[in-house]
Scaffold this motif. Structure first.
Motif, mmCIF file in Angstrom:
data_model
loop_
_atom_site.group_PDB
_atom_site.id
_atom_site.type_symbol
_atom_site.label_atom_id
_atom_site.label_comp_id
_atom_site.label_asym_id
_atom_site.label_seq_id
_atom_site.Cartn_x
_atom_site.Cartn_y
_atom_site.Cartn_z
ATOM 1 N N SER A 249 0.851 -1.199 0.000
ATOM 2 C CA SER A 249 0.000 0.000 0.000
ATOM 3 C C SER A 249 0.879 1.239 0.000
ATOM 4 N N GLY A 250 0.241 2.381 -0.283
ATOM 5 C CA GLY A 250 0.981 3.636 -0.276
ATOM 6 C C GLY A 250 1.605 3.908 1.090
ATOM 7 N N ALA A 251 0.807 3.695 2.136
ATOM 8 C CA ALA A 251 1.318 3.966 3.489
ATOM 9 C C ALA A 251 2.549 3.118 3.786
ATOM 10 N N GLU A 252 2.531 1.869 3.336
ATOM 11 C CA GLU A 252 3.696 1.000 3.571
ATOM 12 C C GLU A 252 4.926 1.497 2.818
ATOM 13 N N SER B 77 -0.598 17.813 3.430
ATOM 14 C CA SER B 77 -0.194 16.542 2.809
ATOM 15 C C SER B 77 -1.049 15.380 3.301
ATOM 16 N N PHE B 78 -1.100 14.372 2.476
ATOM 17 C CA PHE B 78 -1.691 13.096 2.888
ATOM 18 C C PHE B 78 -0.703 11.994 2.522
ATOM 19 N N HIS B 79 -0.354 11.158 3.505
ATOM 20 C CA HIS B 79 0.592 10.074 3.224
ATOM 21 C C HIS B 79 0.101 8.705 3.686
ATOM 22 N N GLY B 80 -1.127 8.617 4.225
ATOM 23 C CA GLY B 80 -1.651 7.290 4.556
ATOM 24 C C GLY B 80 -2.097 7.173 5.996
ATOM 25 N N VAL C 81 7.546 14.967 0.173
ATOM 26 C CA VAL C 81 6.671 15.918 -0.527
ATOM 27 C C VAL C 81 5.833 15.248 -1.617
ATOM 28 N N GLU C 82 4.597 15.720 -1.763
ATOM 29 C CA GLU C 82 3.762 15.322 -2.908
ATOM 30 C C GLU C 82 4.017 16.319 -4.054
ATOM 31 N N PRO C 83 4.292 15.844 -5.265
ATOM 32 C CA PRO C 83 4.570 16.765 -6.377
ATOM 33 C C PRO C 83 3.343 17.576 -6.786
ATOM 34 N N VAL D 185 9.941 11.880 -2.889
ATOM 35 C CA VAL D 185 8.763 12.379 -3.611
ATOM 36 C C VAL D 185 7.674 11.302 -3.583
ATOM 37 N N ASP D 186 6.515 11.677 -3.043
ATOM 38 C CA ASP D 186 5.400 10.747 -2.918
ATOM 39 C C ASP D 186 4.536 10.835 -4.183
ATOM 40 N N GLU D 187 4.739 9.864 -5.083
ATOM 41 C CA GLU D 187 3.982 9.813 -6.351
ATOM 42 C C GLU D 187 2.836 8.811 -6.256
ATOM 43 N N VAL D 188 2.393 8.531 -5.014
ATOM 44 C CA VAL D 188 1.357 7.512 -4.842
ATOM 45 C C VAL D 188 0.095 7.867 -5.636
ATOM 46 N N GLN D 189 -0.337 9.127 -5.540
ATOM 47 C CA GLN D 189 -1.576 9.527 -6.250
ATOM 48 C C GLN D 189 -1.286 10.076 -7.648
ATOM 49 N N THR D 190 -0.112 10.673 -7.822
ATOM 50 C CA THR D 190 0.202 11.347 -9.085
ATOM 51 C C THR D 190 0.778 10.402 -10.144
ATOM 52 N N ALA E 2 2.291 3.732 -5.793
ATOM 53 C CA ALA E 2 1.259 2.761 -5.358
ATOM 54 C C ALA E 2 0.047 2.951 -6.269
ATOM 55 N N LYS E 3 -1.130 2.928 -5.705
ATOM 56 C CA LYS E 3 -2.407 3.189 -6.391
ATOM 57 C C LYS E 3 -2.493 2.646 -7.821
ATOM 58 N N GLY E 4 -2.163 3.480 -8.827
ATOM 59 C CA GLY E 4 -2.367 3.095 -10.225
ATOM 60 C C GLY E 4 -1.378 2.062 -10.742
HETATM 61 C C1 LIG Z 1 -0.031 10.930 -1.845
HETATM 62 C C2 LIG Z 1 -0.471 9.712 -1.088
HETATM 63 N N1 LIG Z 1 0.420 9.036 -0.359
HETATM 64 C C3 LIG Z 1 0.088 7.927 0.318
HETATM 65 C C4 LIG Z 1 -1.206 7.460 0.323
HETATM 66 C C5 LIG Z 1 -1.569 6.227 1.089
HETATM 67 O O1 LIG Z 1 -1.848 5.171 0.234
HETATM 68 P P1 LIG Z 1 -2.649 3.885 0.749
HETATM 69 O O2 LIG Z 1 -4.054 4.293 0.994
HETATM 70 O O3 LIG Z 1 -2.495 2.901 -0.372
HETATM 71 O O4 LIG Z 1 -1.956 3.428 1.994
HETATM 72 C C6 LIG Z 1 -2.179 8.131 -0.442
HETATM 73 C C7 LIG Z 1 -3.574 7.654 -0.471
HETATM 74 O O5 LIG Z 1 -4.497 8.334 -0.819
HETATM 75 C C8 LIG Z 1 -1.803 9.285 -1.157
HETATM 76 O O6 LIG Z 1 -2.694 9.978 -1.890
#
Ligand SMILES: Cc1ncc(COP(=O)(O)O)c(C=O)c1O
Length: 432
Positions: A114-117, A141-144, A216-218, A249-254, A278-280
């Motif tokens: 997962s993104g959080a992991e 920011s959101f990181h999980g 950081v989220e881009p 750089v957190d590209e989880v959503q981007t 993660a995600k996509g």
């Molecule tokens: C930028 C970002 N980082 C991390 C996460 C966490 O991902 P996950 O829900 O898969 O743990 C998210 C989820 O929305 C996110 O948007």
């Protein structure tokens, strides 16, 4: 929509949900999704909903893309799981592929679920390798949802409330969010202020020699779909280089084509030290990753981190197929083109509608920010639009610290007809 005298097949499950599912989950909409294909999800009655949420930026190639489904079906019959103490081909293939796609010299990849992991693993690696404790993160920011990821999340109070004490050594500075800044109209100044706040941290709170990483989220995701000034990452890179800090750089959503490039970082020419994905990544199967340079990862000694399920073979097969689809169908390019057209159209719609404060976006990551009559964030209006859209069978989500932004995250391969249909519904629902 259920006609009078017909049975709503969602209802029985919704009642069971109330009975047995932990109510902590924040649900939007009142349907039970039975199946999904392409740009549509179908509820238990067989009613189709056009999906501009893609499972929160996951189904970038559309729901159940046939090539991803075929890859999963093949893999599931061959190898479903093996422990991380053994090697397996799909794991290695995915790492090779991500190393190829990631910017610059990022050639060493770890897989998780997962993104959080991915956030947790990257923070652990940065601390271990630098021998430093502190992390700089950004407002909004959101990181999980794991505890460290929650501590690093500041997009809404309700993600954090009652979870303290948090891990310490986290220092938060403002994200360059121009629309809600006192310097609106002057992006350079907005960015200067963020950079000054980082310098102030080093004067007042923490020595830069104690800082392991800047995270950081881009493009700010959950915090409001905020595209920062174009040289933001470059300025962070300079600070990081000056003090031996790792830029994460957190590209989880981007990631994976969402912003019109495979990764949003590509717009900046910056090479992070660690990139989170993660995600996509796997078309809907659970998988996440972080990439770094071998010279960094080889200082993280074997056994210091791991995961039972991370890099599951079926998820890896799905990731390889998803990435192939993104490349073959040129979906990042499509997202760039379609996104620009949609933003232009919605900007036109927003003219003479003062309650729409801003339409913004990069690729198919598009935010519409609502204001009240005093120019303050208008959560009620954003929620009303989302509710009206749902009634018209278009799924959309809100975001932003106040819930004042509508976010559009449609599949990158939605058709022209689906785009037109979705935008017509949205415009109808945004007319007040
Ligand atoms: C930028 C970002 N980082 C991390 C996460 C966490 O991902 P996950 O829900 O898969 O743990 C998210 C989820 O929305 C996110 O948007």
């Amino acid at each position: 929509m259920v006609m009078a005298n017909t049975v709503d097949k969602n209802q029985d499950y919704l009642e069971l949900d109330v009975k047995h599912v932990n109510p902590v989950l924040h649900r939007v909409g009142r349907i039970v999704v039975d199946r999904a294909r392409g740009s549509y999800v179908y509820d238990m009655n067989g009613d189709a909903y056009l999906d501009f949420t893609t499972g929160i930026a996951v189904n970038n190639v559309g729901h159940c893309h046939p090539k991803v489904v075929a890859a999963v079906q093949k893999q599931v019959a061959e190898l479903m799981h093996t422990s991380v103490t053994t090697h397996h081909k799909p794991y290695i293939d995915v790492c090779q592929k991500l190393a190829e796609l990631a910017p610059g010299r990022l050639d060493s990849v770890f897989l998780a679920n997962s993104g959080a992991e991915a956030v947790e693993g990257a923070i652990k690696m940065a601390r271990y390798v630098t021998g430093r404790p502190a992390i700089i993160n950004f407002r909004g920011s959101f990181h999980g949802r794991t505890l460290m990821a929650t501590a690093l999340t500041t997009s809404k109070l309700y993600y954090r409330e009652k979870y303290e004490p948090f891990p310490s050594s986290i220092y938060t500075v403002p994200y360059p969010y121009e629309y809600r800044s006192y310097h609106r109209g002057n992006p350079d100044k907005v960015l200067d202020e963020t950079m000054e706040q980082i310098e102030l941290l080093f004067t007042q709170f923490v020595s830069p020699q104690q800082v392991a990483s800047i995270l950081v989220e881009p493009v700010l995701g959950e915090g409001g779909y905020v595209v920062p000034p174009s040289n933001f990452l470059k300025r962070l890179r300079e600070v990081a280089d000056q003090h031996g800090i790792m830029l994460i750089v957190d590209e989880v959503q981007t990631g994976f084509g969402r912003t019109g490039k495979m990764f949003a970082t590509e717009y900046t020419g910056v090479e992070p030290d660690i990139m989170l994905m993660a995600k996509g990544i796997a078309g809907g199967m659970p998988l996440s990753a972080f990439a770094t340079r071998k010279e960094i990862s080889q200082k993280w000694l074997p056994g210091r981190h791991g995961s039972t399920f991370g890099g599951n073979p079926v998820s890896c097969a799905a990731a390889l197929a998803t990435i192939n689809v993104l490349q073959e169908e040129k979906l990042p390019e499509r997202a760039a083109k379609l996104g620009a057209e949609i933003v232009q159209r919605l900007k036109k719609f927003a003219q003479n509608r003062p309650y729409i404060g801003e339409v913004r976006g990069q690729g198919l990551m598009i935010g519409i920010e609502f204001n009240d009559e005093h120019g303050k964030p208008n959560k009620d209006m954003a929620e009303k639009v989302a509710e009206r859209c749902f009634e018209n069978k278009l799924l959309i989500l809100t975001c932003g610290s106040h819930g004042q932004v509508i976010r559009l995250i449609p599949p990158l391969n939605m058709s022209e007809e689906e785009t037109e249909k979705g935008l017509s519904i949205l415009e109808k629902c945004m007319a007040f």
